[in-house]
Each structure stands twice: as C-alpha cells, then as structure tokens.
Design a protein around this motif. Structure first.
Motif, PDB file in Angstrom:
ATOM      1  N   ARG A 115      83.500  59.856  20.968  1.00 51.61           N
ATOM      2  CA  ARG A 115      83.161  58.701  21.808  1.00 51.61           C
ATOM      3  C   ARG A 115      82.655  57.518  20.980  1.00 51.61           C
ATOM      4  NH1 ARG A 115      85.046  60.309  26.333  1.00 51.61           N
ATOM      5  NH2 ARG A 115      84.293  62.170  27.357  1.00 51.61           N
ATOM      6  N   ALA A 116      82.973  57.511  19.697  1.00 48.54           N
ATOM      7  CA  ALA A 116      82.518  56.435  18.809  1.00 48.54           C
ATOM      8  C   ALA A 116      83.079  55.088  19.259  1.00 48.54           C
ATOM      9  CB  ALA A 116      82.940  56.730  17.379  1.00 48.54           C
ATOM     10  N   GLN A 117      82.279  54.060  19.091  1.00 46.29           N
ATOM     11  CA  GLN A 117      82.709  52.700  19.406  1.00 46.29           C
ATOM     12  C   GLN A 117      83.518  52.145  18.229  1.00 46.29           C
ATOM     13  OE1 GLN A 117      82.014  51.255  22.448  1.00 46.29           O
ATOM     14  NE2 GLN A 117      81.221  53.296  22.910  1.00 46.29           N
ATOM     15  N   LYS A 118      84.280  51.074  18.487  1.00 50.91           N
ATOM     16  CA  LYS A 118      85.102  50.463  17.433  1.00 50.91           C
ATOM     17  C   LYS A 118      84.262  50.095  16.206  1.00 50.91           C
ATOM     18  CE  LYS A 118      89.375  48.613  19.156  1.00 50.91           C
ATOM     19  NZ  LYS A 118      90.273  49.315  18.259  1.00 50.91           N
ATOM     20  N   GLN A 119      83.091  49.536  16.431  1.00 48.34           N
ATOM     21  CA  GLN A 119      82.216  49.122  15.331  1.00 48.34           C
ATOM     22  C   GLN A 119      81.795  50.316  14.471  1.00 48.34           C
ATOM     23  OE1 GLN A 119      81.303  45.912  14.452  1.00 48.34           O
ATOM     24  NE2 GLN A 119      80.443  46.887  12.635  1.00 48.34           N
ATOM     25  N   GLN A 120      81.533  51.457  15.112  1.00 51.37           N
ATOM     26  CA  GLN A 120      81.167  52.663  14.369  1.00 51.37           C
ATOM     27  C   GLN A 120      82.325  53.144  13.505  1.00 51.37           C
ATOM     28  OE1 GLN A 120      79.926  54.693  18.056  1.00 51.37           O
ATOM     29  NE2 GLN A 120      78.099  55.328  16.920  1.00 51.37           N
ATOM     30  N   VAL A 121      83.536  53.081  14.049  1.00 47.70           N
ATOM     31  CA  VAL A 121      84.721  53.478  13.284  1.00 47.70           C
ATOM     32  C   VAL A 121      84.879  52.547  12.080  1.00 47.70           C
ATOM     33  CG1 VAL A 121      87.245  53.695  13.328  1.00 47.70           C
ATOM     34  CG2 VAL A 121      85.876  54.543  15.249  1.00 47.70           C
ATOM     35  N   GLN A 122      84.745  51.247  12.302  1.00 44.15           N
ATOM     36  CA  GLN A 122      84.854  50.292  11.205  1.00 44.15           C
ATOM     37  C   GLN A 122      83.813  50.592  10.120  1.00 44.15           C
ATOM     38  OE1 GLN A 122      84.892  46.738  13.990  1.00 44.15           O
ATOM     39  NE2 GLN A 122      85.954  45.874  12.215  1.00 44.15           N
ATOM     40  N   ASP A 123      82.568  50.823  10.519  1.00 47.51           N
ATOM     41  CA  ASP A 123      81.494  51.119   9.555  1.00 47.51           C
ATOM     42  C   ASP A 123      81.802  52.370   8.740  1.00 47.51           C
ATOM     43  OD1 ASP A 123      79.982  48.934  10.382  1.00 47.51           O
ATOM     44  OD2 ASP A 123      78.731  50.115  11.747  1.00 47.51           O
ATOM     45  N   MET A 124      82.242  53.426   9.422  1.00 41.89           N
ATOM     46  CA  MET A 124      82.512  54.683   8.732  1.00 41.89           C
ATOM     47  C   MET A 124      83.716  54.579   7.807  1.00 41.89           C
ATOM     48  SD  MET A 124      80.078  56.663   9.241  1.00 41.89           S
ATOM     49  CE  MET A 124      80.771  58.098   8.434  1.00 41.89           C
ATOM     50  N   VAL A 125      84.751  53.870   8.222  1.00 41.48           N
ATOM     51  CA  VAL A 125      85.917  53.664   7.358  1.00 41.48           C
ATOM     52  C   VAL A 125      85.481  52.910   6.102  1.00 41.48           C
ATOM     53  CG1 VAL A 125      88.084  52.356   7.148  1.00 41.48           C
ATOM     54  CG2 VAL A 125      87.698  53.818   9.134  1.00 41.48           C
ATOM     55  N   GLN A 126      84.665  51.875   6.277  1.00 40.14           N
ATOM     56  CA  GLN A 126      84.183  51.108   5.129  1.00 40.14           C
ATOM     57  C   GLN A 126      83.403  52.011   4.167  1.00 40.14           C
ATOM     58  OE1 GLN A 126      81.363  47.977   5.978  1.00 40.14           O
ATOM     59  NE2 GLN A 126      81.581  47.085   3.940  1.00 40.14           N
ATOM     60  N   ARG A 127      82.548  52.858   4.709  1.00 35.42           N
ATOM     61  CA  ARG A 127      81.747  53.758   3.866  1.00 35.42           C
ATOM     62  C   ARG A 127      82.602  54.829   3.199  1.00 35.42           C
ATOM     63  NH1 ARG A 127      76.339  54.813   7.531  1.00 35.42           N
ATOM     64  NH2 ARG A 127      75.763  52.627   7.670  1.00 35.42           N
ATOM     65  N   MET A 128      83.472  55.471   3.986  1.00 33.99           N
ATOM     66  CA  MET A 128      84.284  56.568   3.453  1.00 33.99           C
ATOM     67  C   MET A 128      85.215  56.125   2.327  1.00 33.99           C
ATOM     68  SD  MET A 128      85.253  58.516   6.976  1.00 33.99           S
ATOM     69  CE  MET A 128      85.690  60.142   6.396  1.00 33.99           C
ATOM     70  N   LEU A 129      85.735  54.911   2.450  1.00 36.62           N
ATOM     71  CA  LEU A 129      86.671  54.401   1.446  1.00 36.62           C
ATOM     72  C   LEU A 129      85.999  53.463   0.449  1.00 36.62           C
ATOM     73  CD1 LEU A 129      89.778  53.780   3.736  1.00 36.62           C
ATOM     74  CD2 LEU A 129      89.335  55.732   2.225  1.00 36.62           C
ATOM     75  N   GLN A 130      84.677  53.299   0.580  1.00 37.37           N
ATOM     76  CA  GLN A 130      83.874  52.452  -0.310  1.00 37.37           C
ATOM     77  C   GLN A 130      84.463  51.053  -0.436  1.00 37.37           C
ATOM     78  OE1 GLN A 130      83.608  54.753  -3.905  1.00 37.37           O
ATOM     79  NE2 GLN A 130      82.432  56.379  -2.922  1.00 37.37           N
ATOM     80  N   LEU A 131      84.746  50.444   0.716  1.00 29.91           N
ATOM     81  CA  LEU A 131      85.322  49.105   0.745  1.00 29.91           C
ATOM     82  C   LEU A 131      84.233  48.059   0.541  1.00 29.91           C
ATOM     83  CD1 LEU A 131      87.703  49.535   3.819  1.00 29.91           C
ATOM     84  CD2 LEU A 131      88.258  49.748   1.398  1.00 29.91           C
ATOM     85  N   PRO A 132      84.539  46.977  -0.166  1.00 28.58           N
ATOM     86  CA  PRO A 132      83.529  45.934  -0.386  1.00 28.58           C
ATOM     87  C   PRO A 132      83.214  45.128   0.875  1.00 28.58           C
ATOM     88  CG  PRO A 132      85.627  45.278  -1.331  1.00 28.58           C
ATOM     89  CD  PRO A 132      85.791  46.685  -0.840  1.00 28.58           C
ATOM     90  N   GLY A 133      84.112  45.111   1.828  1.00 25.71           N
ATOM     91  CA  GLY A 133      83.912  44.374   3.073  1.00 25.71           C
ATOM     92  C   GLY A 133      84.381  45.182   4.262  1.00 25.71           C
ATOM     93  N   MET A 134      84.053  44.676   5.432  1.00 22.78           N
ATOM     94  CA  MET A 134      84.416  45.351   6.675  1.00 22.78           C
ATOM     95  C   MET A 134      85.880  45.067   7.013  1.00 22.78           C
ATOM     96  SD  MET A 134      83.069  47.162   9.196  1.00 22.78           S
ATOM     97  CE  MET A 134      81.337  46.845   9.038  1.00 22.78           C
TER      98      MET A 134
END
Length: 180
Positions: A115-134
C-alpha cells in the motif's frame, strides 16, 4: 544481467534500466516516453517505437512490465491495456523474455508493503539504486518494476529448477499443494 522495467501509460510511459550482479543492483538509465495529444494509433506507434529505441540503446537481457489494474472507468482500463500491449509488442519483437507484476507486487518488493504511496516508492528507488536525485514518478515506477523482477527472478529460477527434480520423484503441484 540488464533488466528493463516498463510502467505503461497512454500519455507517459516510464522506463528504467538496471543491472544486477549477484545481489547488487545498479542504475543504468531511466526516463519517460511521452505521446503527443493525437489519435490513439499514433500514440501507440510512439510507445512502440520509443520502447524499441530504448532496447536498441541499452540492450537489456530481459524485461518486466506492470500489469494493468481494473480502473473505476472501464474505458481508461482499456486504453491503458492498449498502451501496455504496444510496449509488450516492442519487447517480444526484440526477443526479450517479459515478466509481468502487479502494482501490489512491485510496491511490496520496493517499499516493503503493497500500500506504499508514490512518494515512498520514489524514495526507496532512490535509496536502493543510490541515485543522486529523485527520479520522476513514472521513471521511479519503471525502476521499481525492474527492481521487483531482479528480486523475483531469483525465486522463480529456484522454483523452476526444482520442478524437474520433483517430477522425477513423481510429485507435482495441485492447487498450491505438493501431491504425489
């Protein structure tokens, strides 16, 4: 292994390419394919050619796409299904094996709950892939599809490898249960 994730949409189709080496995931590319405000066949052509170009550019080993959910508006669901079909045609036209995942499965794999929100998915993708930006929401969803496949692919390979051994022992699955 390079994995291409697709988040289909009639106006905006997200894509994300990651690589997996052992248990480690890495970012390669992501973005969107935007269609002009034109008739449906032209939009589908844009999606087909856009996905084909991504395949030529990044040479993925496999692909994963989000399954269509049933919307409140049946017409919207039908249109989204057609966009998804155009993307799948490009993928199979390039001889890629295509896995399909529901939004619930993708959110579970990326954020830990369905039930994650879009913002949570974006945050986790950024963290998991160590992206410099969202990443943008459509690109993040597509990267989430690829991450889901990277995690699910191992389990499916393990189960697929067990099937011949079970069959040799005279066992098979029926209604989710092992029977002899």
């Amino acid at each position: 292994m390079k994995i291409l994730g697709i988040d289909p949409g009639l106006r905006t189709t997200g894509f994300g390419v990651i690589h997996k080496q052992g248990n480690k995931l890495g970012y390669i590319a992501s973005g969107t394919i935007k269609t002009a405000d034109v008739d449906l066949p032209q939009r589908l052509k844009t999606i087909l050619s856009g996905v084909s170009e991504i395949i030529r550019t990044y040479s993925p080993d496999c692909a994963a796409i989000e399954k269509v959910f049933v919307n409140v508006n049946p017409q919207s669901t039908l249109l989204l299904g057609q966009a998804r079909g155009a993307a799948i045609c490009a993928l199979v036209g390039a001889d890629l094996v295509v896995a399909e995942y529901t939004a619930l499965q993708i959110k579970q794999a990326v954020a830990g709950h369905g039930r994650a929100q879009k913002q949570q998915v974006q945050d986790m993708v950024q963290r998991m892939l160590q992206l410099p930006g969202m990443p943008g929401p459509d690109a993040a969803d597509a990267l989430g599809v690829a991450i889901c496949h990277a995690h699910s692919g191992d389990a499916l390979s393990t189960l697929g490898g067990l099937a011949p051994e079970l069959a040799r022992k005279g066992l098979r699955m029926r209604r989710g249960r092992l029977v002899g």
